[in-house]
Design a protein around this motif. Structure first.
Motif, PDB file in Angstrom:
ATOM      1  N   ASN A 248      33.120 -27.863   3.750  1.00 55.77           N
ATOM      2  CA  ASN A 248      33.969 -26.216   3.986  1.00 55.77           C
ATOM      3  C   ASN A 248      33.433 -25.649   2.785  1.00 55.77           C
ATOM      4  O   ASN A 248      33.220 -24.149   2.878  1.00 55.77           O
ATOM      5  CB  ASN A 248      35.376 -26.700   3.665  1.00 55.77           C
ATOM      6  N   ALA A 249      32.952 -26.107   1.618  1.00 60.25           N
ATOM      7  CA  ALA A 249      32.458 -25.201   0.455  1.00 60.25           C
ATOM      8  C   ALA A 249      31.248 -24.456   0.777  1.00 60.25           C
ATOM      9  O   ALA A 249      31.047 -23.425   0.234  1.00 60.25           O
ATOM     10  CB  ALA A 249      32.412 -25.968  -0.833  1.00 60.25           C
ATOM     11  N   LEU A 251      30.806 -22.749   3.263  1.00 58.84           N
ATOM     12  CA  LEU A 251      31.226 -21.371   3.926  1.00 58.84           C
ATOM     13  C   LEU A 251      31.329 -20.069   2.914  1.00 58.84           C
ATOM     14  O   LEU A 251      31.344 -18.983   3.281  1.00 58.84           O
ATOM     15  CB  LEU A 251      32.540 -21.533   4.704  1.00 58.84           C
ATOM     16  N   VAL A 252      31.654 -20.510   1.793  1.00 59.15           N
ATOM     17  CA  VAL A 252      31.859 -19.439   0.793  1.00 59.15           C
ATOM     18  C   VAL A 252      30.618 -19.101   0.078  1.00 59.15           C
ATOM     19  O   VAL A 252      30.569 -18.263  -0.640  1.00 59.15           O
ATOM     20  CB  VAL A 252      32.755 -19.740  -0.297  1.00 59.15           C
ATOM     21  N   ASP A 253      29.524 -19.669   0.404  1.00 62.68           N
ATOM     22  CA  ASP A 253      28.073 -19.333  -0.343  1.00 62.68           C
ATOM     23  C   ASP A 253      27.461 -18.245   0.630  1.00 62.68           C
ATOM     24  O   ASP A 253      27.497 -18.257   1.765  1.00 62.68           O
ATOM     25  CB  ASP A 253      27.196 -20.641  -0.127  1.00 62.68           C
ATOM     26  N   SER A 254      27.049 -17.211  -0.028  1.00 60.29           N
ATOM     27  CA  SER A 254      26.406 -15.919   0.472  1.00 60.29           C
ATOM     28  C   SER A 254      25.299 -16.370   1.344  1.00 60.29           C
ATOM     29  O   SER A 254      24.864 -15.684   2.177  1.00 60.29           O
ATOM     30  CB  SER A 254      26.214 -15.029  -0.667  1.00 60.29           C
TER      31      SER A 254
END
Length: 318
Positions: A248-249, A251-254
């Motif tokens: 899930n981490a 998903l927060v990466d641009s």
């Protein structure tokens, strides 16, 4: 083979599920036993799929409390042989050492039912004569050293549990590291810790698995710590058939969205399955290049938790 045993205090808590995912990913247990699940079988079946186990068995909660569940992989060669609101019995087939018995035990939490727990333990000891290991939340301690804080537990309670263990022919398996598995009001002058969770075995089981190792782990969503029992320590390290796991981490990466789009559009293959395989390989490599520190940071946080619980308890006994 390794086993995780945990009084999770309710699977309806999202943090409990997150903690379970971490435990499964890091310690890779073959068998997972949970107590006080506070849910019914439909919820544990969903969790079985989420955690990646092949099978599960549930003892539904009664009213607002209780509930047991066990999850296992098919290579564990285990089957359910008996159960109640307070235990789940399994038989584990070992090709080299023969069949042995594993019991997940949940002692009655109420002080008025201590004798019921002790007599039930004695009863279980007579169910089978094959090598036996029993693990769980016994809600009892074997000595005054297994309690810190507040009023000491009465001697008759300690002696009663100790007699039941002796009558059952059980040997307490030494626990490495931190010795207390339950806590309340840590960081205050009312703090208390006890060793309510443990693993024990028959002499025959001890002889068969001389190198077995027991450890108390850390989590943040229950007042009980999980137990990790490794039957054969040399065999606990990662399997070679590691599957793709989505993080899930990511998903927060641009960069994530553009990487997936680019991979999907430029793989050079037409089939959906082939495209998915290529995307999975690309994401795994991208994660390895960019997210290696994430796992390290998580491990560092858990190590800080372990160090903190060593010093957070007031030094004087209450």
């Amino acid at each position: 083979m390794s086993i995780i045993s945990w009084n999770c205090r309710g699977l309806g808590n999202p943090n409990a599920v997150l903690n379970l995912k971490f435990l499964i990913r890091k310690y890779k247990p073959d068998i997972l036993i949970l107590y006080e699940t506070l849910v019914h079988s439909n919820k544990t079946e969903e969790l079985r799929y989420v955690l990646g186990f092949d099978s599960c068995f549930t003892v539904d909660r009664e009213g607002r409390g209780g509930g047991l569940a066990v999850f296992w992989h098919k290579q564990s060669n285990c089957s359910i042989s008996n159960f109640s609101q307070n235990h789940i019995d399994m038989e584990v087939v070992d090709a080299r050492r023969g069949t042995w018995r594993l019991t997940g035990f949940y002692g009655y939490p109420g002080g008025s039912r201590r004798r019921d727990s002790w007599n039930f333990l004695r009863h279980l000891s007579h169910v089978s004569n094959i090598p036996w290991c029993i693990i769980g939340d016994f809600n009892d301690i074997l000595s005054s050293d297994e309690k810190k804080g507040r009023v000491d537990r009465p001697n008759w309670l300690i002696n009663g549990f100790r007699d039941a263990v002796l009558d059952s022919g059980l040997i307490d398996i030494h626990m490495e590291g931190y010795q207390f598995t339950w806590f309340k009001s840590l960081g205050t002058d009312r703090a208390v810790e006890e060793k309510l969770d443990r693993a024990m075995s028959s002499e025959e089981w001890c002889q068969s698995f001389r190198d077995a190792r027991l450890e108390c782990l850390t989590v943040t969503s229950s007042d009980h710590y999980p137990l990790w029992l490794v039957r054969d320590p040399v065999r606990i390290y990662p399997r070679s058939d590691r599957k793709f796991m989505f993080e899930n981490a990511w998903l927060v990466d641009s960069e994530f969205d553009s990487i997936v789009r680019s991979c999907w559009q430029n793989t050079g293959v037409d089939g959906v399955v082939q495209k998915l395989d290529m995307c999975a390989a690309t994401m795994s490599q991208w994660s390895k290049d960019n997210f290696q520190n994430l796992r390290r940071e998580i491990d560092k946080c858990h190590k800080r938790l372990e160090r903190a619980r060593e010093i957070i308890f007031p030094s004087s006994k209450r």
